[in-house]
Write a protein that holds these residues in place. Structure first.
Motif: not given
Lengths: 369, 130
Positions: A1-16, B126-130
């Protein structure tokens, strides 16, 4: 699953923004670690650490029949929870396994908050709803109403005292209070999943980042570290605490999992009671803690062999304990190998290494309250 | 921004290779050590062992995870980094120098044509991270 379809917590931006190493956990994009797993682990054992565990699910059960629904669907005795307290419990399968393990908070006379594992929350909700047809309680999935922060470690109480007037020091283990923290309404309980002292804070997602930031600022002089899932896992394993999917599952008897202390047959009928009583009489296997006698790090799924070198079980969790600096693990083994000081072999890749059953937990603090 | 040295070669298993004639020094990349977290244990082959390209030659373990090491090229092990037995965290601290794993006398130096350069490796990550 790519990270764009995962659920995010309200702190997701802070973590990144903090540069955390992220992973997919139970359908959520969560921090594994910010800098160093060991440093985060150590902060919780010796000072204080802060976890974003907003992925955890919350279900609300209300009404005159709320207690009846929960008595019937879980194994612990709901009637023994006073308002202001929480208990560990499990949602039982008819076969005596667990759909999930959970905390039950009694918010009011007829209102309970269930805190469940992220990956199981939909299944839990559907199961409860199905059972609820004969009870008619008001059941709601309120997961999106809550952010959940865990402030854990011996200095957690000092951090909270330094930023609020809430009577946190007197709050007893597995009890909670409701109040305002820096102007934000919170439910604050003396609970956690680390085997250190600490608190969990339930609050509105809109306040999560403000409170998170204030706790880190207030905790700076106490040596606070933001902590990720890696430290959460190593801490809970040292504490001998179960992780669903590893030590618990639909096909694992709660007695065999060593959770006899949350099974209360005397409370009356509940799902899985008959199967659990049979399992208590005649357990097929038991969950044990073990320490390696020959060096090798046990990991989930590694086979356990008896002295005749037959495979008789498997490791559920294992690691090099950061606190004890020793390789430890938990495993399901036949009852005859489950006594303290029993020995067996762990297949660590190509090698078969000796291990000894030790008492759980591996790490424990004394609690005065 | 890249932390990837341009004088090394790389594999899709996140290993680096420092080539010097028919000698190769092998380690794991910054990305690999970062995704593993704090490294607590390394299992390496013995000096004299013959490795084939793609063969598993050891294991690296962090608090959280276990990862197999695959030989990027064929040859005989001439040296192992014995310092790592006591200080495996060296790999986290300095993965491209002090944290090297093994040295190999290459039997098939042409195998380096299969390796990635730094830009190709960064692109792969980069590609692996998708």
């Amino acid at each position: 699953m790519s990270s764009t379809t995962l659920n995010k917590t309200p702190l997701h931006d802070w973590h990144l923004q903090s540069g955390a190493f992220m992973t997919d956990f139970g359908g959520w994009h969560l921090p594994v670690r910010y800098q160093s797993d060991k440093q985060e682990h150590q902060a919780v054992r010796e000072a204080v650490g802060l976890f974003d565990v907003s992925h955890m699910g919350e279900l609300l059960v209300e009404g005159v029949s709320a207690a009846d629904l929960l008595q019937y669907t879980t194994c612990n005795d709901i009637s023994k929870i006073s308002v202001g307290a929480a208990r560990y419990n499990a949602l039982t399968t008819p076969a005596g396994g667990a759909w999930d393990d959970l905390l039950v908070y009694r918010l009011a006379e007829e209102r309970y908050l269930l805190v469940v594992n992220a990956a199981n929350q939909d299944q839990d909700f559907n199961w409860l709803q199905e059972q609820n047809s004969q009870f008619g309680a008001n059941l709601r999935n309120v997961g999106s109403d809550y952010a959940l922060l865990a402030l854990q470690g011996p200095l957690a109480v000092d951090v909270l005292e330094s930023i609020s007037d809430l009577p946190v020091r007197d709050l007893r283990y597995y009890h909670f209070l409701e109040g305002e923290l820096l102007g934000c309404p919170v439910l604050l309980s003396r609970t956690g999943y680390t085997a250190s002292d600490g608190f969990e804070l339930y609050l509105s997602p809109q306040h999560a980042e403000a409170i998170w930031t204030k706790l880190l600022e207030g905790g700076a002089s106490f040596g606070i570290e933001p902590c990720g899932l890696s430290a959460r896992d190593s801490l809970r394993l040292e504490g001998g605490l179960h992780l669903y999917g590893h030590e618990l599952g639909q096909d694992i008897s709660l007695y065999e999992a060593g959770l006899g202390w949350i099974i209360k047959p005397e409370k009356g009928d509940f799902i899985g009671k008959e199967a659990l009583l049979r399992s208590k009489e005649n357990p097929q296997r038991k969950l044990v803690g073990f320490q390696m006698q020959e060096f090798g790090i046990p990991r989930h799924g590694f086979p356990i062999l008896n002295q005749e070198e037959q495979t008789v079980g498997s490791v559920t969790s294992g690691l090099l304990s950061p606190t004890l600096n020793a390789p430890i693990g938990m495993a399901y083994v036949p009852t005859e190998l489950s006594e303290i000081s029993s020995t067996f072999l762990v297949q660590v890749r190509k090698r078969r290494l000796a291990a000894e059953v030790v008492r759980l937990p591996f790490y424990q603090i004394s609690r005065s309250t | 921004m890249s932390q990837t040295p341009s004088d090394l070669k790389y594999t899709r298993e996140h290993e680096w290779i420092r080539l010097d004639g028919n000698q190769a020094e092998i380690g794991i990349t910054f990305h690999a050590q970062k995704s593993l977290g704090d490294i607590v244990y390394v299992e390496l082959p013995s000096v004299g062992d013959e490795l084939e390209a793609g063969e598993e030659f050891g294991t690296i373990e962090s608090v959280k995870a276990v990862s197999s090491l695959f030989s990027p090229m064929s040859g005989k092990v001439t040296d192992i980094n014995s310092e790592l037995a006591d200080r495996p965290e060296t790999i986290n601290e300095d993965c491209y120098d002090e944290g090297w794993l093994i040295r190999v006398a290459l039997s098939e130096p042409d195998e380096q044509d299969n390796l990635l350069d730094d830009e190709e490796y960064d692109q792969f990550v980069l590609e692996e991270a998708g």
